[in-house]
Structures are given as C-alpha cells and as structure tokens.
Design an enzyme around this catalytic site. Structure first.
Site, PDB file in Angstrom:
ATOM      1  N   GLY A   1      -8.021 -11.462   6.205  1.00 47.57           N
ATOM      2  CA  GLY A   1      -7.177 -12.578   5.761  1.00 47.57           C
ATOM      3  C   GLY A   1      -6.551 -13.295   6.957  1.00 47.57           C
ATOM      4  O   GLY A   1      -6.826 -12.986   8.121  1.00 47.57           O
ATOM      5  N   GLN A   2      -5.692 -14.256   6.633  1.00 44.17           N
ATOM      6  CA  GLN A   2      -5.095 -15.127   7.655  1.00 44.17           C
ATOM      7  C   GLN A   2      -4.382 -14.339   8.758  1.00 44.17           C
ATOM      8  O   GLN A   2      -4.547 -14.621   9.941  1.00 44.17           O
ATOM      9  CB  GLN A   2      -4.109 -16.082   6.969  1.00 44.17           C
ATOM     10  CG  GLN A   2      -3.547 -17.147   7.894  1.00 44.17           C
ATOM     11  CD  GLN A   2      -2.383 -17.909   7.287  1.00 44.17           C
ATOM     12  OE1 GLN A   2      -1.730 -17.418   6.362  1.00 44.17           O
ATOM     13  NE2 GLN A   2      -2.110 -19.089   7.793  1.00 44.17           N
ATOM     14  N   LEU A   3      -3.587 -13.352   8.372  1.00 47.83           N
ATOM     15  CA  LEU A   3      -2.852 -12.573   9.376  1.00 47.83           C
ATOM     16  C   LEU A   3      -3.741 -11.513  10.009  1.00 47.83           C
ATOM     17  O   LEU A   3      -3.677 -11.269  11.219  1.00 47.83           O
ATOM     18  CB  LEU A   3      -1.653 -11.873   8.722  1.00 47.83           C
ATOM     19  CG  LEU A   3      -0.443 -12.722   8.386  1.00 47.83           C
ATOM     20  CD1 LEU A   3       0.518 -11.936   7.495  1.00 47.83           C
ATOM     21  CD2 LEU A   3       0.274 -13.165   9.649  1.00 47.83           C
TER      22      LEU A   3
ATOM     23  N   ASP B   1     -11.252  -4.201   4.418  1.00 52.34           N
ATOM     24  CA  ASP B   1     -11.130  -5.344   3.509  1.00 52.34           C
ATOM     25  C   ASP B   1     -12.169  -5.156   2.405  1.00 52.34           C
ATOM     26  O   ASP B   1     -13.126  -4.393   2.572  1.00 52.34           O
ATOM     27  CB  ASP B   1     -11.400  -6.658   4.270  1.00 52.34           C
ATOM     28  CG  ASP B   1     -10.741  -7.860   3.599  1.00 52.34           C
ATOM     29  OD1 ASP B   1      -9.842  -8.461   4.209  1.00 52.34           O
ATOM     30  OD2 ASP B   1     -11.115  -8.190   2.447  1.00 52.34           O
ATOM     31  N   ILE B   2     -11.991  -5.888   1.296  1.00 51.35           N
ATOM     32  CA  ILE B   2     -13.047  -5.839   0.269  1.00 51.35           C
ATOM     33  C   ILE B   2     -14.171  -6.814   0.634  1.00 51.35           C
ATOM     34  O   ILE B   2     -15.274  -6.697   0.138  1.00 51.35           O
ATOM     35  CB  ILE B   2     -12.527  -6.143  -1.168  1.00 51.35           C
ATOM     36  CG1 ILE B   2     -11.637  -7.383  -1.183  1.00 51.35           C
ATOM     37  CG2 ILE B   2     -11.773  -4.959  -1.738  1.00 51.35           C
ATOM     38  CD1 ILE B   2     -11.336  -7.890  -2.583  1.00 51.35           C
TER      39      ILE B   2
ATOM     40  N   TYR C   1       4.200 -13.517  -7.474  1.00 54.80           N
ATOM     41  CA  TYR C   1       4.102 -13.141  -6.055  1.00 54.80           C
ATOM     42  C   TYR C   1       5.491 -12.818  -5.497  1.00 54.80           C
ATOM     43  O   TYR C   1       5.700 -11.766  -4.878  1.00 54.80           O
ATOM     44  CB  TYR C   1       3.461 -14.301  -5.301  1.00 54.80           C
ATOM     45  CG  TYR C   1       3.457 -14.208  -3.800  1.00 54.80           C
ATOM     46  CD1 TYR C   1       2.726 -13.230  -3.137  1.00 54.80           C
ATOM     47  CD2 TYR C   1       4.155 -15.144  -3.026  1.00 54.80           C
ATOM     48  CE1 TYR C   1       2.696 -13.179  -1.741  1.00 54.80           C
ATOM     49  CE2 TYR C   1       4.128 -15.101  -1.642  1.00 54.80           C
ATOM     50  CZ  TYR C   1       3.396 -14.122  -1.005  1.00 54.80           C
ATOM     51  OH  TYR C   1       3.370 -14.076   0.368  1.00 54.80           O
TER      52      TYR C   1
ATOM     53  N   LYS D   1       7.050  -9.256  -4.125  1.00 54.57           N
ATOM     54  CA  LYS D   1       7.592  -9.098  -2.768  1.00 54.57           C
ATOM     55  C   LYS D   1       9.023  -8.549  -2.830  1.00 54.57           C
ATOM     56  O   LYS D   1       9.402  -7.699  -2.029  1.00 54.57           O
ATOM     57  CB  LYS D   1       7.555 -10.443  -2.018  1.00 54.57           C
ATOM     58  CG  LYS D   1       6.140 -10.893  -1.620  1.00 54.57           C
ATOM     59  CD  LYS D   1       5.519  -9.947  -0.603  1.00 54.57           C
ATOM     60  CE  LYS D   1       4.133 -10.343  -0.165  1.00 54.57           C
ATOM     61  NZ  LYS D   1       3.456  -9.336   0.647  1.00 54.57           N
TER      62      LYS D   1
END
Ligand code: AKB
Length: 304
Positions: free
Chosen positions: A11-13, A32-33, A138, A142
């Site tokens: 992902g992005q991070l 990761d998947i 979301y 969190k």
C-alpha cells in the site's frame, strides 16, 4: 537487530517503509494479499492479515521482533461496505495484537487517522483529546483501535505506537478509497496533461502531509524511549492544510495546465466532519516532531 514484519506492505505507506528500511541493516519481511509487480528489496510473502495462524507462523519462522501493521480499508471505500470494513480493520488489528503478545514483539506501529474526529471536535484547530464522534466506519475502527492500544499496554505491556495521519501525498503508490485522495488525483492528472473533476468542493480545507514526513515521523516515534511518550493512544500530527482551489493554484503556478471541475459527492460529507487544522504540539514536545515539507515543498516535490 530489528527484524520487521510489514503487513499491507504494497500500500501507499508500505512501499515507502520498505524503501526506507532498505537503507538500514534491518531484516524486513513484507506481506500483502496482492503480489508485487516489481522486484522488492526485501523478503515477501503473500499473506492475509485476517489469517492469524499464517501471520503467527511467519512471525515465528523469521524471528520477527517489530511489526508495522498497515492493513486498512480507508474512509470512502469503507462506506461502500461498512461491515467488511469493520471486519478487516478490527480483526486484523486484534490478530496482530494477540500475535504480538504471544511472541513478545518489542514494538508495533499502527497508523490511526484524522478520521477519528468528528463534528464535535472543534474542527478549526483540533487538539489532542477533544470530543470524538467519527462519522465513518473507518474512523470508528481507528478510534476503537486507539482504545485497544491503551488497553493492551495496560493489560499486557504491549508497546503499540501510533500517529493520527492526515491525508498523505505520494506519487509512487497512490492510496485507494480515501477522502483525501483528490490531492494526488489532481496532481497526477496535471502531470498527464488531463483535466480533473474534483469530488470535494473548492474550499474544503483538510490537513495533509508529504510522504517523506509520514515515514520519518513514524520512524522517529518508534525510536524514542517509551518513557518520553505522554500519550498512550495515538499522536496528532500534520504537515499543512490545503483546499482544492489552493492546490489548483499551486499546480498552475508551477507551469502545469489543467482545468478542474468541482462536483462534490458523498465524500464531501465525510470531509466536512474532519479537521481543517491539527494541533500537533504534543508530538513536537514529546518526540521532536517537525515537518520538513510545507505546502509549497510538498506540491513541488510531488509535481516533479
Ligand atoms: C482517508 O482519506 O481515508 C485517509 C485518512 C485521512 O486516513 N487518507
């Protein structure tokens, strides 16, 4: 030696953490998947963070002692299937917490988000601990995760560290399904010479941060002595705040030609429940946080 497991590593991070650790002498196992499209300079295993046995066996096999748990369905995508969003975000969190306690993991990094705040949070300049009434699934996951961080620390001494990230600007790997994604979409459209239809209204102000600052802040937070940390859930952090029209003007002043239409959709309501500006002074005080990239530097770096 640090032996690091990264979940959600593509992902992005994740890809940026991999790049960062490449320069260190840490061992990194990325999971990761998805399957990587390019060669990664670390070990990689296809693994679903919902599969507790598999993650546990990888932790044991590679003698992992630090975990970066980055798996999440973001705000806008989460609203398409909130039940699924709760399941992925919370069950994967719980798996990592349990595996970490059982395997005596030294430290865990887990990103929280500005999505934990809501209309009751005094959105003009949001302090570390205001009233919180998240509007998205979301944000709810969190906030629940933040509560669990405190619980697991008090109950088991598990050291999970966390930052409440604003929108993160990067070009290498784009985020998927976030409310702050317009910033990257508009910049990428400008770079390709395309026009763009923005899903937020032109004056919607949101906090953002350049990817290098996002990575460095996490590394700094993970490296300080726990005794210096006065916050036991997650730290406010920000780079700068920007509106879509300001972004457009920055793009134009950098010599790019782009026509932008503004057609707010369901994401406008989410953005309206998020902070305009973040007070991150406790991060500065506790572990020396200071962004290197302001508004102009971030946009210029991304346009390059
Ligand atoms: C999102 O827009 O959902 C994320 C976030 C602010 O956590 N980028």
């Amino acid at each position: 030696m640090d032996r690091i497991l990264i979940t959600g590593a593509l992902g992005q991070l994740g890809v940026e953490f991999i790049k960062y650790f490449e320069k260190s002498n840490s061992f990194v196992l990325a999971t990761d998947i998805k399957t990587p499209k390019e060669k990664l300079y670390c070990q990689f295993e296809n693994a679903n963070a919902l599969d507790k046995e598999r993650i546990d066996s990888l932790v044991k096999k590679h003698d992992i002692n630090i975990i970066y748990h980055l798996v999440a369905i973001l705000s806008a995508n989460g609203e398409k299937n909130p039940f699924n969003s709760w399941k992925l975000n919370m069950d994967s969190f719980q798996n990592i917490a349990e595996i970490s306690v059982k395997n005596k993991i030294k430290k865990v990094f887990w990103p929280s988000s500005i999505a934990i705040f809501g209309t009751e949070s005094k959105l003009d300049f949001v302090s570390q601990n205001p009233l919180m009434n998240p509007s998205t699934m979301y944000g709810i996951t969190k906030l629940a995760g933040e509560k669990l961080i405190e619980y697991y620390f008090n109950r088991f001494g598990l050291d999970i560290r966390s930052l409440r990230y604003p929108g993160i600007i990067s070009t290498e790997t784009v985020p998927g399904g976030g409310t702050t994604d317009y910033i990257i979409e508009m910049i990428n459209a400008a770079k390709k010479g395309e026009n763009y239809c923005c899903f937020l209204s032109e004056n919607t102000k949101l906090p953002m941060m350049y990817i290098d600052d996002a990575i460095e802040s996490a590394i700094n937070l993970m490296s300080v002595n726990r005794n210096n940390l006065s916050i036991s859930n997650s730290y406010n952090i920000t780079g700068f705040s920007i509106t879509p029209i300001q972004l457009l003007n920055e793009i134009l002043s950098n010599g790019f030609k782009i026509k932008v239409d503004f057609k707010p959709d369901f994401r406008q309501q989410i953005a309206d429940s998020w902070p305009k500006k973040i007070n991150d002074s406790i991060s500065t005080k506790d572990w020396g946080w200071k962004p290197k990239f302001g508004l102009k530097e971030s946009i210029e770096a991304t346009l390059k």
